[in-house]
Design an enzyme around this catalytic site. Structure first.
Site, PDB file in Angstrom:
ATOM      1  N   LYS A 219     -43.996 -10.166  26.142  1.00 47.32           N
ATOM      2  CA  LYS A 219     -45.349  -9.693  26.440  1.00 47.32           C
ATOM      3  C   LYS A 219     -45.231  -8.276  26.989  1.00 47.32           C
ATOM      4  O   LYS A 219     -44.884  -8.071  28.147  1.00 47.32           O
ATOM      5  CB  LYS A 219     -46.030 -10.584  27.499  1.00 47.32           C
ATOM      6  CG  LYS A 219     -47.511 -10.265  27.631  1.00 47.32           C
ATOM      7  CD  LYS A 219     -48.059 -10.347  29.038  1.00 47.32           C
ATOM      8  CE  LYS A 219     -47.768  -9.181  29.914  1.00 47.32           C
ATOM      9  NZ  LYS A 219     -48.346  -7.886  29.499  1.00 47.32           N
ATOM     10  N   GLU A 300     -37.234  -7.574  38.932  1.00 48.70           N
ATOM     11  CA  GLU A 300     -36.894  -6.228  39.397  1.00 48.70           C
ATOM     12  C   GLU A 300     -38.186  -5.495  39.715  1.00 48.70           C
ATOM     13  O   GLU A 300     -39.061  -5.375  38.871  1.00 48.70           O
ATOM     14  CB  GLU A 300     -36.067  -5.492  38.332  1.00 48.70           C
ATOM     15  CG  GLU A 300     -34.672  -6.088  38.184  1.00 48.70           C
ATOM     16  CD  GLU A 300     -33.957  -6.243  39.535  1.00 48.70           C
ATOM     17  OE1 GLU A 300     -33.905  -5.262  40.289  1.00 48.70           O
ATOM     18  OE2 GLU A 300     -33.483  -7.343  39.840  1.00 48.70           O
ATOM     19  N   CYS A 334     -39.030   3.719  39.210  1.00 47.96           N
ATOM     20  CA  CYS A 334     -38.788   2.890  40.387  1.00 47.96           C
ATOM     21  C   CYS A 334     -37.732   3.546  41.265  1.00 47.96           C
ATOM     22  O   CYS A 334     -37.689   3.362  42.472  1.00 47.96           O
ATOM     23  CB  CYS A 334     -38.343   1.502  39.965  1.00 47.96           C
ATOM     24  SG  CYS A 334     -36.909   1.554  38.894  1.00 47.96           S
ATOM     25  N   GLU A 431     -45.365   2.367  47.991  1.00 47.81           N
ATOM     26  CA  GLU A 431     -44.970   2.957  46.705  1.00 47.81           C
ATOM     27  C   GLU A 431     -46.189   3.603  46.056  1.00 47.81           C
ATOM     28  O   GLU A 431     -47.200   2.944  45.821  1.00 47.81           O
ATOM     29  CB  GLU A 431     -44.386   1.892  45.765  1.00 47.81           C
ATOM     30  CG  GLU A 431     -43.812   2.510  44.504  1.00 47.81           C
ATOM     31  CD  GLU A 431     -43.283   1.492  43.488  1.00 47.81           C
ATOM     32  OE1 GLU A 431     -43.990   0.510  43.215  1.00 47.81           O
ATOM     33  OE2 GLU A 431     -42.165   1.700  42.970  1.00 47.81           O
TER      34      GLU A 431
HETATM   35  P1  NAD Z   1     -47.004  -4.184  36.900  1.00 46.14           P
HETATM   36  O1  NAD Z   1     -46.436  -5.121  37.902  1.00 46.14           O
HETATM   37  O2  NAD Z   1     -48.425  -3.795  37.033  1.00 46.14           O
HETATM   38  O3  NAD Z   1     -46.854  -4.804  35.422  1.00 46.14           O
HETATM   39  C1  NAD Z   1     -45.593  -5.188  34.911  1.00 46.14           C
HETATM   40  C2  NAD Z   1     -45.796  -6.242  33.832  1.00 46.14           C
HETATM   41  O4  NAD Z   1     -46.323  -7.425  34.435  1.00 46.14           O
HETATM   42  C3  NAD Z   1     -46.795  -5.829  32.762  1.00 46.14           C
HETATM   43  O5  NAD Z   1     -46.336  -6.276  31.506  1.00 46.14           O
HETATM   44  C4  NAD Z   1     -48.052  -6.587  33.161  1.00 46.14           C
HETATM   45  O6  NAD Z   1     -48.908  -6.868  32.090  1.00 46.14           O
HETATM   46  C5  NAD Z   1     -47.460  -7.871  33.704  1.00 46.14           C
HETATM   47  N1  NAD Z   1     -48.330  -8.613  34.630  1.00 46.14           N
HETATM   48  C6  NAD Z   1     -49.304  -8.133  35.423  1.00 46.14           C
HETATM   49  N2  NAD Z   1     -49.848  -9.142  36.145  1.00 46.14           N
HETATM   50  C7  NAD Z   1     -49.194 -10.274  35.797  1.00 46.14           C
HETATM   51  C8  NAD Z   1     -49.286 -11.627  36.206  1.00 46.14           C
HETATM   52  N3  NAD Z   1     -50.163 -12.021  37.121  1.00 46.14           N
HETATM   53  N4  NAD Z   1     -48.436 -12.531  35.662  1.00 46.14           N
HETATM   54  C9  NAD Z   1     -47.513 -12.147  34.734  1.00 46.14           C
HETATM   55  N5  NAD Z   1     -47.395 -10.865  34.311  1.00 46.14           N
HETATM   56  C10 NAD Z   1     -48.222  -9.943  34.833  1.00 46.14           C
HETATM   57  O7  NAD Z   1     -46.048  -2.892  36.896  1.00 46.14           O
HETATM   58  P2  NAD Z   1     -46.191  -1.564  36.034  1.00 46.14           P
HETATM   59  O8  NAD Z   1     -47.316  -0.749  36.553  1.00 46.14           O
HETATM   60  O9  NAD Z   1     -46.141  -1.877  34.589  1.00 46.14           O
HETATM   61  O10 NAD Z   1     -44.808  -0.837  36.372  1.00 46.14           O
HETATM   62  C11 NAD Z   1     -44.617  -0.085  37.528  1.00 46.14           C
HETATM   63  C12 NAD Z   1     -43.868  -0.874  38.570  1.00 46.14           C
HETATM   64  O11 NAD Z   1     -42.631  -1.336  38.028  1.00 46.14           O
HETATM   65  C13 NAD Z   1     -43.502  -0.045  39.785  1.00 46.14           C
HETATM   66  O12 NAD Z   1     -43.704  -0.810  40.932  1.00 46.14           O
HETATM   67  C14 NAD Z   1     -42.015   0.243  39.573  1.00 46.14           C
HETATM   68  O13 NAD Z   1     -41.318   0.529  40.758  1.00 46.14           O
HETATM   69  C15 NAD Z   1     -41.562  -1.011  38.929  1.00 46.14           C
HETATM   70  N6  NAD Z   1     -40.321  -0.826  38.176  1.00 46.14           N
HETATM   71  C16 NAD Z   1     -39.178  -1.389  38.680  1.00 46.14           C
HETATM   72  C17 NAD Z   1     -37.974  -1.196  38.023  1.00 46.14           C
HETATM   73  C18 NAD Z   1     -36.706  -1.792  38.555  1.00 46.14           C
HETATM   74  O14 NAD Z   1     -35.720  -1.832  37.823  1.00 46.14           O
HETATM   75  N7  NAD Z   1     -36.675  -2.258  39.786  1.00 46.14           N
HETATM   76  C19 NAD Z   1     -37.945  -0.450  36.848  1.00 46.14           C
HETATM   77  C20 NAD Z   1     -39.143   0.091  36.355  1.00 46.14           C
HETATM   78  C21 NAD Z   1     -40.332  -0.107  37.029  1.00 46.14           C
END
Ligand code: NAD
Length: 532
Positions: A219, A300, A334, A431
């Site tokens: 997804k 992550e 991140c 963040e």
């Molecule tokens: P997000 O948490 O908004 O979304 C991530 C994914 O989760 C998307 O595919 C989204 O559709 C899905 N999602 C959202 N709500 C959900 C739910 N209730 N149940 C299941 N899936 C759901 O994050 P984002 O805005 O896409 O990405 C940015 C974030 O990701 C930042 O916090 C960043 O630090 C983090 N990030 C972490 C790493 C790492 O390796 N630690 C790497 C890249 C990004």
């Protein structure tokens, strides 16, 4: 290229050459620049196409659609995608379950070969994939190339790792027995990536899962489904059997959430925000009727990463490192540096040089390869601008502090530096995920370390210092999953810098490292009594 290697006790077989990281493209070379411009023009002609759900190999459409748009020109549609709803979860789980029965028994060498073929195809079309990233998420060329290169690295690395796991043995052969350790797949998994490394993280989690024999429901992020759709077609071209990767864009809170709780979904590989990661952790932990396993969650999450600038350091290198870490891809990593913790003795000099260096950053269209482009969406734009307003009350603005308006209505925000920020300030703790850097003053190295660690996160961190004792203390006391000494805190390389964070930054999965594939397997120990 493959070499034939003979391993004692195992028939001689073909093993791939040792892993090396994919080299970066030098876009200052005229022929590469021209080739990238041609790739951008070619991809521009393909924008706006419609992509289908792929479930068990069959193409399907839904009534509701997700529109992926260019953040630099929000009116430009990059791809039209289907929007899977919760009522489609059972169908896709069934398709993945059906494929699991044969894929889980497919030899590891064949599964690894799929990854190697996919890596080779991506390498052939590298600039085209870079161009898709430029349009879909607003990466500049170098950032796009790093994302594509990391994707190739993950495929090459995990393919080799799967072959290594396949050759695993028990540490000891017990007298009178033949002992075996086999790493079995878990089952059907959900892969839920973020938008910011929409190729590498999406493909990396998917590849790790399938190379171990699992099948997957992918997804993608609502903000970057096109690159994922193109990856899935490329996997098909490389020989992906039906149902091994099922492509289902959908809303996170609706479709994503329904996948997480489904009683046949054995594991969830998630990268994204802390809030969503914690929700998946909690909801995934509750067994549902018909579920006979504990779901595994690989989570992550976010960061509030710091760079400590010691008074005795190469100040120019520190300024460059802080700027690259804070403003590369507009701070939407991140691993991005969002706190510079600077020794009081050099604080003013550092701030002067930082201010001059950031003033030189040019912001503009990613297609034209400006260093800083737009933030990903209107929602992100509003959130980052809100934080800048909060920051104005928490410190002194050195650079930026506002949006940049363009004719195309792109979501541009000026690279913003706010100094004299207290460790308790919101912009020093939360963040932001945009081009905003807080500069904090420390009175001693002890205090610098304590400010750096005073966060709920623990993903990356760096220190610039010429004092070996301080570097050594950071090794022990700077509590982050990825620590960098005298270099920037972004740009982890597969194999060299296994990636994952401590505390609220996640489960420290160490993507791109030798422990990663274990998360997608369960080990079975088999002892056979030797017959006399
Ligand atoms: P997000 O948490 O908004 O979304 C991530 C994914 O989760 C998307 O595919 C989204 O559709 C899905 N999602 C959202 N709500 C959900 C739910 N209730 N149940 C299941 N899936 C759901 O994050 P984002 O805005 O896409 O990405 C940015 C974030 O990701 C930042 O916090 C960043 O630090 C983090 N990030 C972490 C790493 C790492 O390796 N630690 C790497 C890249 C990004």
């Amino acid at each position: 290229m493959a070499t034939v290697i003979s391993v004692p006790g195992i028939a001689a077989r073909s093993l791939p050459t040792p892993f090396i990281n994919e080299p970066f493209v030098d876009f200052t070379a005229a022929e590469n620049k021209r080739a990238m411009q041609a790739a951008l023009a070619e991809v521009e002609n393909q924008l706006g196409r419609e992509y289908d759900l792929v479930i068990g190999g069959s193409r399907q459409r839904t009534e509701r659609k997700i529109l992926s748009t260019n953040p630099a020109r929000p009116a430009q549609i990059v791809g039209v995608h289907q929007q899977a709803e919760a009522d489609r979860v059972q169908q896709v789980v069934d398709a993945a379950q059906t494929a699991f029965s044969s894929w889980s028994r497919t030899p590891a060498a064949q599964r690894a070969e799929l990854l190697f073929r996919a890596a080779a195809l991506i390498r052939e079309r590298k600039l085209s994939f870079c161009a898709w990233l430029v349009y879909e998420v607003g990466k500049n060329w170098g950032e796009a190339d790093a994302d594509v290169g990391e994707t190739i690295d993950f495929l090459e690395f995990y393919g080799r790792e799967a072959l290594r796991l396949d050759r695993a043995t028990t540490p000891i052969q017990f007298p009178g027995e033949r002992n075996q350790l086999r790493y079995l797949p878990l089952g059907v998994g959900a892969v839920i990536p973020p938008w910011n490394f929409p190729f590498a993280i999406m493909a990396g989690m998917t590849a790790a899962a399938i190379v171990c024999g699992n099948t997957v429901i992918l997804k993608p992020s609502e903000d970057a489904p096109t690159i994922a759709a193109r990856f899935v077609s490329l996997l098909e071209e490389a020989g992906l059997p039906d149902g091994v990767v099922n492509f289902c864009p959908g809303g996170g809170p609706e479709f994503g959430s329904a996948l997480v709780v489904h009683p046949q979904v054995r594991f969830i590989a998630f990268t994204g925000s802390k809030a969503v990661g914690l929700q998946i952790h909690e909801r995934g932990a509750q067994p549902r009727p018909g579920q006979n396993f504990i779901k595994r969650t690989i989570l992550e999450m976010g960061g509030k990463d710091a760079i400590i600038v010691d008074n005795d350091c190469d100040l120019d290198a520190a300024v460059e490192g802080v700027v690259a870490s804070a403003f590369g891809f507009n701070g939407q990593k991140c691993s991005a540096c969002s706190r510079a913790i600077v020794d009081a003795r050099i604080y003013n000099t550092f701030c002067d040089r930082l201010q001059r260096r950031v003033a030189k950053i040019e912001t503009g269209s990613p297609v034209e390869n400006f260093y800083c482009g737009p933030v990903i969406s209107e929602k992100a734009y509003r959130k980052v601008l809100d934080y800048i307003e909060i920051g104005k009350g928490e410190g002194v603005v050195l650079n930026g502090g506002s949006a940049i308006k363009t004719q195309d209505g792109g979501y541009y925000i000026a690279p913003t530096v706010i100094k004299d920020v207290a460790p308790t300030a919101r912009i020093a703790r939360e963040e932001i995920f945009g081009p905003v850097l807080a500069v904090l003053r420390s009175q001693s190295f002890d205090e610098a370390l304590s400010i750096a660690n005073d966060t709920e996160y623990g993903l990356t961190g760096a220190i610039y210092s010429n004092r070996q004792e301080n570097l050594d203390r950071a090794r022990e006391e700077f509590h982050v999953g990825n620590l960098y000494l005298n270099r920037k805190c972004t740009g982890a390389m597969v194999g060299a810098h296994p990636f994952g964070g401590f505390n609220m930054s996640g489960t420290d999965s160490k993507a791109g490292g030798s422990d990663y594939l274990l998360l997608f397997t369960q080990a079975k120990s088999i002892a056979e009594k030797v017959r006399k």
